[in-house]
Design a protein around this motif. Structure first.
Motif, PDB file in Angstrom:
ATOM      1  N   ARG A  11      -2.256  37.844  70.094  1.00  0.00           N
ATOM      2  CA  ARG A  11      -2.557  36.454  70.454  1.00  0.00           C
ATOM      3  C   ARG A  11      -3.392  35.796  69.359  1.00  0.00           C
ATOM      4  O   ARG A  11      -3.133  34.672  68.944  1.00  0.00           O
ATOM      5  N   LEU A  15      -2.637  32.641  66.947  1.00  0.00           N
ATOM      6  CA  LEU A  15      -3.543  31.486  66.900  1.00  0.00           C
ATOM      7  C   LEU A  15      -3.994  31.201  65.463  1.00  0.00           C
ATOM      8  O   LEU A  15      -4.041  30.045  65.040  1.00  0.00           O
ATOM      9  N   GLY A  71     -10.062  34.067  71.739  1.00  0.00           N
ATOM     10  CA  GLY A  71      -8.790  34.617  72.187  1.00  0.00           C
ATOM     11  C   GLY A  71      -8.876  35.451  73.441  1.00  0.00           C
ATOM     12  O   GLY A  71      -8.308  35.096  74.471  1.00  0.00           O
ATOM     13  N   PHE A 269      -8.010  27.023  77.504  1.00  0.00           N
ATOM     14  CA  PHE A 269      -6.677  27.375  77.975  1.00  0.00           C
ATOM     15  C   PHE A 269      -6.796  27.887  79.408  1.00  0.00           C
ATOM     16  O   PHE A 269      -7.700  28.648  79.730  1.00  0.00           O
ATOM     17  N   TYR A 271      -4.349  29.689  82.331  1.00  0.00           N
ATOM     18  CA  TYR A 271      -3.065  30.373  82.525  1.00  0.00           C
ATOM     19  C   TYR A 271      -2.944  30.714  84.002  1.00  0.00           C
ATOM     20  O   TYR A 271      -3.763  31.453  84.547  1.00  0.00           O
ATOM     21  N   PHE A 291      -5.168  32.024  76.580  1.00  0.00           N
ATOM     22  CA  PHE A 291      -3.740  32.100  76.291  1.00  0.00           C
ATOM     23  C   PHE A 291      -3.264  33.517  76.620  1.00  0.00           C
ATOM     24  O   PHE A 291      -3.984  34.488  76.422  1.00  0.00           O
ATOM     25  N   ASP A 293      -0.981  37.010  76.330  1.00  0.00           N
ATOM     26  CA  ASP A 293      -0.440  37.857  75.268  1.00  0.00           C
ATOM     27  C   ASP A 293       0.511  38.840  75.951  1.00  0.00           C
ATOM     28  O   ASP A 293       0.057  39.636  76.771  1.00  0.00           O
ATOM     29  N   THR A 296       1.706  33.931  74.071  1.00  0.00           N
ATOM     30  CA  THR A 296       1.240  33.094  72.961  1.00  0.00           C
ATOM     31  C   THR A 296       2.219  33.087  71.798  1.00  0.00           C
ATOM     32  O   THR A 296       2.482  32.041  71.185  1.00  0.00           O
ATOM     33  N   GLN A 297       2.765  34.258  71.474  1.00  0.00           N
ATOM     34  CA  GLN A 297       3.570  34.397  70.271  1.00  0.00           C
ATOM     35  C   GLN A 297       4.839  33.527  70.324  1.00  0.00           C
ATOM     36  O   GLN A 297       5.067  32.724  69.409  1.00  0.00           O
ATOM     37  N   LEU A 300       3.771  29.639  70.525  1.00  0.00           N
ATOM     38  CA  LEU A 300       3.298  29.038  69.275  1.00  0.00           C
ATOM     39  C   LEU A 300       4.372  29.025  68.197  1.00  0.00           C
ATOM     40  O   LEU A 300       4.316  28.194  67.280  1.00  0.00           O
TER      41      LEU A 300
END
Length: 428
Positions: A11, A15, A71, A269, A271, A291, A293, A296-297, A300
């Motif tokens: 994550r 970022l 994060g 963030f 979630y 965010f 994980d 996120t990947q 983004l």
């Protein structure tokens, strides 16, 4: 400006990678980072752990960092945002009070109940005997959760009474999750399909991120124990425009208002892990205060607007001025993990194939989750090691590109699921 990303997982790699693309940003620091962020252009690792608040704040002051983004959940729950705010350092994330939504599932369930936000029925227990009696009364399937943070592993979906009893004993009697399992939540098993709904919040205004779905179970076919996540994709075809509006009006908006009324507001963030029931109703399974994980990947990978601009607007209470832009193409992220995960695993294996899999191209990116540099090699440093993420014209195309890269990368005992995004493909 300079940006500091706190954390060292996939994550945080995503970022940092996205922050470095902002025209506002001159340099990105990651504390402590990993081998992926070490090799990322215009990104620099800082050897400060996420729990060393004093060192992080001192670094931010000395380097004149203009924005810090947190994060992982633990520093949020421990009060890093409060620590920075007390020193007039700009930081994006919820306070310790607000992070209770993730820190305690019992707190979150009571909050949901107070604000009439849809969720499953539940009971909280701190002793083994009454918990065992309750599951025998309720029957199975049933869900057993550790109250505190357990790295995504503190949830057991028990399909039999024996499985439920084993989960209760392991949490309350054997303390497998330590203090996180001092209390447990026994909750109604919700039928349906899960979805991840992530937004940015400035205390009042809400900026939705792209929808996503992740794969929690370790094995292909959604089998085996829960993990921190074995892959994800965005957007989630399940979340159409009508459901999107319903989630915001019935869940996100009352959550933000409730936090403003009770906990001094929520910035960061947010979630919501949701179950979409067969009749189309969204219900909250859990909250995360950061965010996700591996969500996120792929999210983004699709974000085309300036993440840093969105964060700065949130800190000034002006998220209503922001309009996110998205690549219309779907993205799929596949986690490569170490043998034994989510249980015990070995570290320090040399990862091969990274250079071949990461040939310069805009549609595939390998985000590092748990890697380190050792004697000139990139080695494994945890359970979930990499997240190979790709965009494509269709969900099938994105999946194919991601798996093509996965086939090239390996280390002894490495594995990954072969069916990431299968629900999306069913709807294609």
């Amino acid at each position: 400006m300079k940006v500091l990303i706190v954390g060292g997982g996939g994550r945080e790699h995503a970022l940092a990678w996205k922050a470095a693309q902002s025209p506002r940003v001159d340099k990105v620091f990651v504390a402590p980072g990993n081998a992926g962020t070490f090799h990322e252009e215009n990104v620099h690792n800082v050897t400060i752990s996420t729990n060393n608040f004093l060192a992080l704040a001192k670094f931010a002051l000395e380097e004149e960092v203009g924005l810090t983004i947190v994060g992982p959940e633990q520093p949020l729950v421990d009060g890093l945002v409060d620590f920075f705010q007390a020193r007039d350092l700009a930081i994006f994330g919820p306070t310790k009070r607000a992070a209770q939504l993730e820190a305690s599932k019992a707190f979150a369930k009571a909050f949901l109940e107070r604000h009439s936000i849809p969720t499953g029925n539940y009971r909280v227990f701190s002793e083994t005997a009454p918990a065992l009696s309750y599951v025998r009364e309720q029957g199975t399937p049933i869900v057993i959760k550790a109250d505190g943070l357990a790295a995504g592993k503190g949830v057991i979906v028990a399909m039999t009474i024996a499985e439920a009893e084993k989960a209760i004993h392991s949490m309350l009697s054997e303390r497998v999750f330590g203090k996180a399992g001092n209390r447990i939540i026994i909750e109604e098993f919700l039928e349906g399909e899960e979805a991840s709904f992530i937004v940015m919040v400035d205390g009042k205004n809400i900026l939705p991120m792209a929808s996503s779905q992740d794969h929690k179970r370790v094995g292909t076919g959604d089998t085996g124990p829960n993990t921190g996540g074995m892959g994800a994709y965005s957007p989630a075809p399940l979340v159409n425009s009508r459901l999107n509006e319903r989630i915001i009006s019935e869940i996100i908006a009352p959550t933000v208002q409730g936090m403003a009324d009770e906990q001094g507001g929520y910035i960061g963030f947010l979630y919501a892990g949701l179950m979409i029931t067969p009749d189309g109703r969204p219900k909250v399974i859990e909250y995360n205060c950061r965010f996700g994980d591996p969500e996120t990947q792929p999210i983004l990978m699709r974000l085309e607007s300036d993440l840093i601009a969105h964060c700065e607007a949130a800190l000034h209470g002006k998220l209503d001025t922001q309009v996110p832009r998205w690549d219309p193409r779907p993205a799929v992220g596949i986690v490569l993990a170490s043998e034994g995960y989510p249980g015990n695993y070995q570290k320090g294996y040399i990862i091969t194939g990274l250079d071949s899999a990461a040939l310069p191209r805009n549609d595939v990116k390998i985000f590092h989750s748990s890697t380190a540099e050792h004697s000139g090699n990139i080695v494994t440093d945890g359970g979930r090691v990499l997240c190979v993420t790709a965009v494509g014209s269709t969900i099938k195309s994105a999946q194919k590109k991601a798996y093509s890269a996965c086939h090239v990368v390996s280390w002894p005992g490495s594995f990954y699921r072969s069916d990431i995004a299968w629900r999306a493909l069913q709807r294609a």
